[in-house]
Scaffold this active site. Structure first.
Site, mmCIF file in Angstrom:
data_model
loop_
_atom_site.group_PDB
_atom_site.id
_atom_site.type_symbol
_atom_site.label_atom_id
_atom_site.label_comp_id
_atom_site.label_asym_id
_atom_site.label_seq_id
_atom_site.Cartn_x
_atom_site.Cartn_y
_atom_site.Cartn_z
ATOM 1 C CE LYS A 251 -5.425 -7.174 -3.192
ATOM 2 N NZ LYS A 251 -5.474 -7.359 -1.785
ATOM 3 C CE LYS B 217 -12.669 -3.175 -0.638
ATOM 4 N NZ LYS B 217 -13.553 -3.459 0.216
ATOM 5 C CE LYS C 117 -4.374 -1.723 1.823
ATOM 6 N NZ LYS C 117 -5.404 -1.918 2.604
HETATM 7 P P1 TYM Z 1 -11.287 -6.049 1.990
HETATM 8 O O1 TYM Z 1 -12.158 -5.126 2.416
HETATM 9 O O2 TYM Z 1 -10.195 -5.756 1.159
HETATM 10 O O3 TYM Z 1 -12.009 -7.546 1.250
HETATM 11 C C1 TYM Z 1 -13.069 -8.212 1.702
HETATM 12 C C2 TYM Z 1 -12.946 -9.640 1.565
HETATM 13 O O4 TYM Z 1 -12.665 -9.758 0.379
HETATM 14 C C3 TYM Z 1 -11.636 -10.606 -0.106
HETATM 15 N N1 TYM Z 1 -10.921 -10.128 -1.471
HETATM 16 C C4 TYM Z 1 -10.726 -11.098 -2.358
HETATM 17 N N2 TYM Z 1 -10.775 -12.255 -2.329
HETATM 18 C C5 TYM Z 1 -10.432 -12.880 -3.560
HETATM 19 N N3 TYM Z 1 -9.943 -12.308 -4.662
HETATM 20 C C6 TYM Z 1 -9.834 -10.908 -4.871
HETATM 21 N N4 TYM Z 1 -9.552 -10.150 -5.639
HETATM 22 C C7 TYM Z 1 -10.243 -10.305 -3.421
HETATM 23 N N5 TYM Z 1 -10.154 -9.090 -3.042
HETATM 24 C C8 TYM Z 1 -10.984 -8.820 -1.935
HETATM 25 C C9 TYM Z 1 -10.831 -10.224 1.014
HETATM 26 O O5 TYM Z 1 -9.846 -11.413 1.292
HETATM 27 C C10 TYM Z 1 -11.630 -10.305 2.291
HETATM 28 O O6 TYM Z 1 -11.881 -11.483 2.864
HETATM 29 N N6 TYM Z 1 -8.432 -6.676 6.380
HETATM 30 C C11 TYM Z 1 -9.592 -7.039 5.496
HETATM 31 C C12 TYM Z 1 -10.792 -6.656 6.418
HETATM 32 C C13 TYM Z 1 -10.984 -7.082 7.879
HETATM 33 C C14 TYM Z 1 -11.189 -8.327 8.291
HETATM 34 C C15 TYM Z 1 -11.099 -8.246 9.681
HETATM 35 C C16 TYM Z 1 -11.357 -9.429 7.734
HETATM 36 C C17 TYM Z 1 -10.798 -6.151 8.919
HETATM 37 N N7 TYM Z 1 -11.062 -6.951 9.940
HETATM 38 C C18 TYM Z 1 -11.360 -9.119 10.559
HETATM 39 C C19 TYM Z 1 -11.678 -10.643 8.542
HETATM 40 C C20 TYM Z 1 -11.494 -10.472 9.830
HETATM 41 C C21 TYM Z 1 -9.885 -6.445 4.202
HETATM 42 O O7 TYM Z 1 -9.131 -5.293 4.051
HETATM 43 O O8 TYM Z 1 -10.562 -6.789 3.542
#
Ligand code: TYM
Length: 331
Positions: free
Chosen positions: A197, A200, A116
């Site tokens: 990947k 968003k 990032k």
């Molecule tokens: P975030 O908001 O980036 O993404 C949400 C979920 O979507 C999955 N994901 C993907 N899976 C497959 N291919 C992709 N291209 C892809 N893009 C996103 C992510 O793996 C995620 O599961 N750090 C986390 C949010 C978070 C969290 C937590 C998750 C905060 N606290 C506690 C689990 C438990 C995040 O930024 O997800």
């Protein structure tokens, strides 16, 4: 919900930008599927979203939109808790306590922080300690399982590490949680740059499919997905990352194996294959868009509010134990 008889699931999503096919196939679809077997808590992690530059009004609105899409794709407020992380201040409190025992070496290894900041995010303390807040999210509910995509693997490892450190020092309070990561589509790739990947934060809209996109947009994006010049449809992540990504997407949407798809499409040409991928993605997402468009913002707010109250009760119970164990019990 609060009388826990089943193993517990916790997962989160950042309310930044739109919800896309990657998150759906990597994680959210499992959020919906696992509701009958587990006690499920899903959080819109607005505090995490503050670690990069953001607009307050947009963040406020994105929380509702994110909840709407989650409900539309099957997160059922009667079976799951769904609320904003900021509704339960104990997330931040537990993050502080865990942060006090997190070696900097652990955080220095985090690839997401490096990624990032390399892409222009300012290296602030919140972004650096992001994994500690994520560990707090999971441990606050003493969760056993965390359905996420592949990009969260390292964060789950940190959570397990911190839970073990805490338990060793202060007594067995936290279960050691495990990630629940799908075999296919754990990392859905960008349509315009299939070695990155789907994300968003990618400024190129064509790189992803949002869950509420119109069918013609979905078809156009899949048709224009970057592939290669060799016309054979086969799975080879190294040499054919674009085609491999489409195969994984199609496999995840249909439940058919990659081999089975390759048997059918190996020699049809990319045009026919891409149209077939578009058909199944459109079919998969149509009910989500329909349900999303029928939802009312006020109803969604009411769900978040009511769930947040229940979540806060659960968090308070864990924090009583944590405060007592760590020497900061409330008088
Ligand atoms: P975030 O908001 O980036 O993404 C949400 C979920 O979507 C999955 N994901 C993907 N899976 C497959 N291919 C992709 N291209 C892809 N893009 C996103 C992510 O793996 C995620 O599961 N750090 C986390 C949010 C978070 C969290 C937590 C998750 C905060 N606290 C506690 C689990 C438990 C995040 O930024 O997800």
């Amino acid at each position: 919900m609060a009388d826990q008889t089943r193993p517990r699931i916790f997962s989160g999503v950042q309310p930044t930008g739109n919800m896309h096919l990657g998150g759906y196939l990597g994680a959210f679809r499992n959020w919906a599927r696992l509701q009958d077997e587990y006690d499920t808590i899903y959080c819109i992690v607005d505090l995490h979203a503050m670690t990069v530059e953001y607009d307050p009004a947009e963040l406020a609105a994105a929380r509702i939109e994110t909840a709407k899409v989650l409900i539309a794709l099957g997160v059922d407020p009667d079976r799951s808790l769904l609320y904003n992380q900021s509704q339960v201040p104990e997330h931040a409190e537990l993050a502080w306590i865990l942060g006090a025992m997190t070696p900097m070496g652990v955080l220095n290894r985090m690839t997401q922080f490096k990624d990032k900041t390399a892409r222009g995010a300012s290296p602030n303390l919140g972004l650096y300690s992001y994994p500690v807040l994520m560990a707090a999210d999971i441990l606050l509910y003493r969760a056993n399982l965390v359905p996420v995509g592949d990009d969260q693997r390292q964060h789950i490892e940190v959570t397990r590490d911190l839970a073990e450190r805490f338990n060793n020092r202060f007594g067995e309070i936290f279960p050691i949680p495990e990630g629940y990561i799908p075999e296919t589509s754990a990392r859905v790739m960008s349509l315009t740059n299939p070695t990155d990947k789907m994300s968003k934060s990618d400024p190129q809209e064509k790189s992803r499919i949002d869950l509420t996109d119109e069918p013609d947009v979905i078809r156009k994006r899949i048709r224009s997905a970057v592939t290669d010049s060799d016309p054979e449809v086969r799975f080879d992540r190294e040499d054919k990352p674009g085609i491999s990504n489409l195969l994984e997407i199609m496999s995840a949407c249909t439940g058919r194996s990659i081999d089975n798809l390759v048997d059918e499409y190996a020699h049809t040409g990319y045009g026919i294959f891409k149209d077939a991928v578009a058909d199944v993605v459109i079919e998969e997402l149509a009910p989500i868009k329909e349900a999303h468009d029928a939802l009312d913002d006020g109803d969604v707010r009411a769900v978040l509010h009511a769930s947040g109250i229940k979540g806060a009760e659960m968090a308070a119970a864990t924090m009583d134990l944590v405060r007592a164990a760590t020497g900061v019990k409330r008088f």
